[in-house]
Design an enzyme around this catalytic site. Structure first.
Site, PDB file in Angstrom:
ATOM      1  N   HIS A 189      -5.789  -2.835   1.004  1.00  0.00           N
ATOM      2  CA  HIS A 189      -6.378  -1.674   1.676  1.00  0.00           C
ATOM      3  C   HIS A 189      -7.775  -1.382   1.129  1.00  0.00           C
ATOM      4  O   HIS A 189      -8.289  -0.285   1.282  1.00  0.00           O
ATOM      5  CB  HIS A 189      -5.465  -0.464   1.483  1.00  0.00           C
ATOM      6  CG  HIS A 189      -5.607   0.617   2.513  1.00  0.00           C
ATOM      7  ND1 HIS A 189      -5.867   0.363   3.842  1.00  0.00           N
ATOM      8  CD2 HIS A 189      -5.517   1.975   2.410  1.00  0.00           C
ATOM      9  CE1 HIS A 189      -5.922   1.507   4.507  1.00  0.00           C
ATOM     10  NE2 HIS A 189      -5.731   2.493   3.660  1.00  0.00           N
ATOM     11  N   ASP A 211       0.579   3.443   3.966  1.00  0.00           N
ATOM     12  CA  ASP A 211      -0.798   3.465   3.465  1.00  0.00           C
ATOM     13  C   ASP A 211      -0.960   4.529   2.393  1.00  0.00           C
ATOM     14  O   ASP A 211      -0.268   5.549   2.390  1.00  0.00           O
ATOM     15  CB  ASP A 211      -1.772   3.787   4.604  1.00  0.00           C
ATOM     16  CG  ASP A 211      -2.085   2.584   5.470  1.00  0.00           C
ATOM     17  OD1 ASP A 211      -1.421   1.551   5.312  1.00  0.00           O
ATOM     18  OD2 ASP A 211      -2.980   2.693   6.326  1.00  0.00           O
ATOM     19  N   HIS A 226       2.247   7.413   6.006  1.00  0.00           N
ATOM     20  CA  HIS A 226       1.527   7.583   4.745  1.00  0.00           C
ATOM     21  C   HIS A 226       2.495   7.980   3.644  1.00  0.00           C
ATOM     22  O   HIS A 226       3.296   8.907   3.812  1.00  0.00           O
ATOM     23  CB  HIS A 226       0.414   8.626   4.906  1.00  0.00           C
ATOM     24  CG  HIS A 226      -0.792   8.103   5.622  1.00  0.00           C
ATOM     25  ND1 HIS A 226      -0.887   8.084   6.995  1.00  0.00           N
ATOM     26  CD2 HIS A 226      -1.941   7.546   5.148  1.00  0.00           C
ATOM     27  CE1 HIS A 226      -2.050   7.539   7.343  1.00  0.00           C
ATOM     28  NE2 HIS A 226      -2.701   7.204   6.248  1.00  0.00           N
ATOM     29  N   HIS A 273     -11.709   2.024  -0.826  1.00  0.00           N
ATOM     30  CA  HIS A 273     -11.349   2.772   0.381  1.00  0.00           C
ATOM     31  C   HIS A 273     -12.589   3.281   1.141  1.00  0.00           C
ATOM     32  O   HIS A 273     -12.676   4.442   1.534  1.00  0.00           O
ATOM     33  CB  HIS A 273     -10.444   3.965   0.005  1.00  0.00           C
ATOM     34  CG  HIS A 273      -9.601   4.463   1.159  1.00  0.00           C
ATOM     35  ND1 HIS A 273     -10.005   5.505   1.979  1.00  0.00           N
ATOM     36  CD2 HIS A 273      -8.389   4.081   1.616  1.00  0.00           C
ATOM     37  CE1 HIS A 273      -9.072   5.734   2.888  1.00  0.00           C
ATOM     38  NE2 HIS A 273      -8.076   4.883   2.686  1.00  0.00           N
TER      39      HIS A 273
END
Length: 288
Positions: free
Chosen positions: A154, A104, A253, A158
């Site tokens: 994603h 991510d 991440h 955000h």
């Protein structure tokens, strides 16, 4: 005296025998009120990293009937509601020790190193990206595609998706990123969606399904997202090694310096534990 009667004016004589039996039910005439909606409930089934809205709820109806003579009321369901169903599940690999890697956020100075390590190890992953990533690092996004990785949605900005309830706003977040991805790469974005910070509401699951997306969370992660407070390699291993499991969907991440530094060794250690790697759509027994 052996003769039945429904005539309540019948006179009884001394010495007559009386026996009582149940009569038939009688429904008095009634007045029916306006139909009222019965809202469906939501059934959540199972646990796991993949969250799917599998059945749409349908409202039912009820009415109140009032007896014309007695004045008594009765609430009657005339149409049963159909409950909505959300299924949570992990991937069933049928005992195969296979795991999926997902990354991510970004862009960061570590994505190059992560991609290099994955290429050297022959591992495909999923990268969930946002608008800043695609805009500022189009070459890296193209590299992900060229090297066989999945690029997932994603969202564009955000945001906290659990605060979004209407379909139009939800759709804009996902489709704006789709359009940017298409414009940048010439490719159609895959239909895997991960809500930022894992925050969502049940309506979001329905909205994602309406757009053809599957909502993917994770079954293994650790606190690796604080750029200025990174875990040591030892702390990372202590979280990631003992908790790995068959069919795991691992969240790392790409903004983590520690992840970039340990990734090669981490993958090797998992391999030494008997695990192999597959992308989400390649997991054995997967319905992802």
């Amino acid at each position: 005296n052996g003769q039945g009667t429904e005539d309540f004016s019948t006179r009884l004589n001394e010495g007559d025998d009386i026996s009582l039996t149940n009569g038939s039910d009688i429904t008095e005439e009634y007045t029916e009120g306006e139909p009222q909606t019965l809202q469906p409930t939501l059934e959540v089934q199972g646990t796991g990293a993949v969250h799917l809205y599998t059945q749409k709820g349908e409202p039912g109806e009820k009415v109140v009937r009032t007896g014309n003579e007695s004045g008594k009321t009765a609430e009657v369901t005339t149409k049963e509601p159909v409950n909505g169903v959300v299924q949570y599940y992990n991937v069933n690999t049928n005992g195969d020790k296979v795991i999926a890697l997902t990354f991510d956020d970004g862009p960061s100075g570590y994505t190059d190193d992560i991609l290099d390590t994955l290429k050297e190890k022959g591992v495909q992953a999923v990268f969930f990206v946002t608008m800043p990533y695609v805009q500022s690092e189009p070459e890296l996004v193209q590299q992900m595609i060229d090297e066989g990785h999945i690029v997932g949605n994603h969202t564009y900005h955000h945001p906290d998706m659990s605060a979004i309830s209407d379909q139009a706003s939800f759709q804009k977040e996902l489709e704006s990123l789709e359009a940017l991805f298409q414009e940048t790469t010439g490719q159609t974005m895959s239909k895997y969606y991960r809500p930022p910070q894992g925050k969502y509401n049940v309506e979001n699951l329905r909205q994602a399904k309406a757009l053809g997306y599957k909502t993917i969370l994770w079954s293994l992660a650790y606190v690796d997202w604080y750029v200025d407070d990174q875990p040591t390699p030892e702390q990372a291993y202590a979280k990631l090694l003992p908790r790995i499991h068959d069919g795991a969907i691992v969240l790392l991440h790409s903004t983590s310096r520690t992840n970039a530094e340990i990734l090669d060794d981490l993958l090797t250690k998992w391999e030494e534990m008997g695990f192999t790697f597959a992308s989400l759509d390649q997991l054995p027994g997967s319905t992802v």
